[in-house]
Design an enzyme around this catalytic site. Structure first.
Site, PDB file in Angstrom:
ATOM      1  N   THR A 135       0.822  -1.207   0.000  1.00  7.14           N
ATOM      2  CA  THR A 135       0.000   0.000   0.000  1.00  7.14           C
ATOM      3  C   THR A 135       0.855   1.255   0.000  1.00  7.14           C
ATOM      4  O   THR A 135       0.477   2.286  -0.565  1.00  7.14           O
ATOM      5  CB  THR A 135      -0.932  -0.020   1.231  1.00  7.14           C
ATOM      6  OG1 THR A 135      -1.817  -1.125   1.089  1.00  7.14           O
ATOM      7  CG2 THR A 135      -1.739   1.247   1.365  1.00  7.14           C
ATOM      8  N   SER A 157       2.228  -8.020  -0.345  1.00  9.24           N
ATOM      9  CA  SER A 157       2.923  -8.993   0.507  1.00  9.24           C
ATOM     10  C   SER A 157       2.090 -10.238   0.770  1.00  9.24           C
ATOM     11  O   SER A 157       2.613 -11.226   1.283  1.00  9.24           O
ATOM     12  CB  SER A 157       3.362  -8.340   1.813  1.00  9.24           C
ATOM     13  OG  SER A 157       2.262  -8.019   2.611  1.00  9.24           O
ATOM     14  N   THR A 195       1.669  -4.344   4.228  1.00  6.68           N
ATOM     15  CA  THR A 195       1.501  -4.575   5.663  1.00  6.68           C
ATOM     16  C   THR A 195       0.931  -5.957   5.986  1.00  6.68           C
ATOM     17  O   THR A 195       1.048  -6.414   7.114  1.00  6.68           O
ATOM     18  CB  THR A 195       0.566  -3.512   6.285  1.00  6.68           C
ATOM     19  OG1 THR A 195      -0.691  -3.575   5.628  1.00  6.68           O
ATOM     20  CG2 THR A 195       1.165  -2.121   6.181  1.00  6.68           C
ATOM     21  N   ASP A 196       0.336  -6.624   4.983  1.00  9.68           N
ATOM     22  CA  ASP A 196      -0.359  -7.887   5.279  1.00  9.68           C
ATOM     23  C   ASP A 196       0.549  -8.918   5.935  1.00  9.68           C
ATOM     24  O   ASP A 196       0.136  -9.614   6.867  1.00  9.68           O
ATOM     25  CB  ASP A 196      -0.944  -8.494   3.995  1.00  9.68           C
ATOM     26  CG  ASP A 196      -2.191  -7.759   3.528  1.00  9.68           C
ATOM     27  OD1 ASP A 196      -2.532  -6.723   4.115  1.00  9.68           O
ATOM     28  OD2 ASP A 196      -2.820  -8.240   2.566  1.00  9.68           O
TER      29      ASP A 196
HETATM   30  N1  GLU Z   1      -1.784  -5.932  -0.616  1.00 10.63           N
HETATM   31  C1  GLU Z   1      -1.189  -5.118   0.366  1.00 10.63           C
HETATM   32  C2  GLU Z   1       0.031  -5.817   0.933  1.00 10.63           C
HETATM   33  O1  GLU Z   1       1.009  -5.735   0.305  1.00 10.63           O
HETATM   34  C3  GLU Z   1      -2.167  -4.549   1.261  1.00 10.63           C
HETATM   35  C4  GLU Z   1      -1.794  -4.134   2.628  1.00 10.63           C
HETATM   36  C5  GLU Z   1      -0.902  -2.971   2.834  1.00 10.63           C
HETATM   37  O2  GLU Z   1       0.165  -2.847   2.283  1.00 10.63           O
HETATM   38  O3  GLU Z   1      -1.296  -2.167   3.683  1.00 10.63           O
HETATM   39  O4  GLU Z   1       0.133  -6.460   1.931  1.00 10.63           O
END
Ligand code: GLU
Length: 330
Positions: free
Chosen positions: A15, A62, A95-96
């Site tokens: 994100t 992620s 963040t995932d």
């Molecule tokens: N798809 C994202 C990720 O890379 C969404 C979550 C984020 O980065 O806040 O995990």
């Protein structure tokens, strides 16, 4: 005046590299589209903190990260940390699964130099995005001498967390990251303030080095509920070396699942009881006679951290007692 630190910023997507149509899109946006140079370009004042060099290693959410991604990130960070002209590394990350990558680095990097993993809950294009400040704070942490020797850190929402404990615990709020025993410190006005240190062994004090890991054994996770069928256990353990069984409460096991889990253990799959409660300890030989069944238990590791830890432990031993000791030490 002391010379500025040299920090390398590695982009991997998420994100923090996202882009929404409008500023009201705090949760609907394209993930992993901005390059690391563009992201850094939005905080030109960060150049006052450190000499920055950026590189794009990956560009993906992620949720897609598998063991190969972990090895790729770990190897690149290790190469950079080994250089005399690099004082620390910051990794921008979705963040995932930030908690898994960070814990993997925390256990496998052999350096006291600061490594900070950072993401954001809102893309840079959204109102009140946390992207710029989180990245600025991560750079401030990586630059600061007091961050040395603490292992891998995760910075979010003005807090500095140890990779061992941090978990994403909310799906959309800015205040999404929690450590069960609290953050290590805060970041304010471009400077970290620490109040605690990690108590468990990490980086230089672990037996795992990223530079010698070629591949990682398969460890799976199964989440328990009353209607989980025995066939699911046999299917998931068919070609795994380890299984994190995310049991109810104190890692408890429904009576109809005891035999399939014992069968898996007899076939050489290392079964580890964990808890779906999200925090607390799973007591060895507590809810189940682990010793009799040849099962292991986590200490307080949540399932996704337990998977990382067992994966690494299985690169060196198959001995049940040695594997159990790993959960008490890291
Ligand atoms: N798809 C994202 C990720 O890379 C969404 C979550 C984020 O980065 O806040 O995990």
């Amino acid at each position: 005046m002391t010379a500025k630190a040299n920090i390398v910023v590695i982009g991997t997507g998420g994100t923090i590299a996202g882009q929404g149509k409008a500023s009201v899109n705090t949760s609907t946006y394209m993930c992993s589209v901005l390059g690391i140079d563009e992201i850094l370009g939005s905080i030109p004042h960060a150049g006052e903190l450190a000499n920055l060099r950026a590189e794009q290693l990956l560009q993906t959410g992620s949720e897609n990260f598998n063991n190969t991604h972990l090895l790729a990130i770990g190897n690149r960070v290790a190469e950079l940390l080994a250089r005399n002209d690099v004082d620390g590394v910051v990794i921008t990350h979705g963040t995932d699964t930030i908690e898994e990558t960070a814990y993997f680095l925390h256990l496998t990097l052999k350096s006291a130099k600061p490594v900070v993993v950072v993401g954001s809950m809102r893309p840079p294009s959204a109102m009140s995005s946390d992207a710029a400040l989180n990245l600025y704070d991560a750079l401030a942490v990586a630059t600061h001498p007091s961050s040395r020797g603490l292992g891998t850190l995760v910075v979010a929402n003005n807090e500095i967390h140890t990779a061992r404990d941090v978990v994403k615990s909310n799906s959309f709020k800015l205040d999404a990251f929690r450590s069960p025993y609290g953050a290590l410190g805060y970041v304010i006005e471009g400077a970290p303030r620490y109040y605690r240190r990690p108590a468990r062994a990490h980086t230089l004090d672990t037996p795992w080095s990223i530079t010698t890991l070629r591949s990682l054994p398969k460890v799976d996770i199964v989440y328990a509920y009353g209607a989980l069928e025995p066939g699911a256990i046999s299917a998931i353990t068919a070609n795994a070396r380890g299984l994190i069984y995310v049991g109810t409460g104190n890692g408890n096991v429904a009576s109809h699942l005891i035999d399939p889990l014992r069968d898996a253990a007899r076939r050489g799959v290392h079964v580890v009881r964990a808890s779906r409660t999200g925090s607390g300890i799973v007591l060895h030989n507590g809810a189940q006679p682990d010793h009799e069944y040849g099962w292991l238990t986590v200490d307080d590791q949540i399932p996704q951290k337990a998977r990382i830890l067992l994966t690494l432990a299985l690169t060196q031993t198959d001995d049940t007692a040695a594997l159990q000791a790993v959960f008490e030490r890291y």
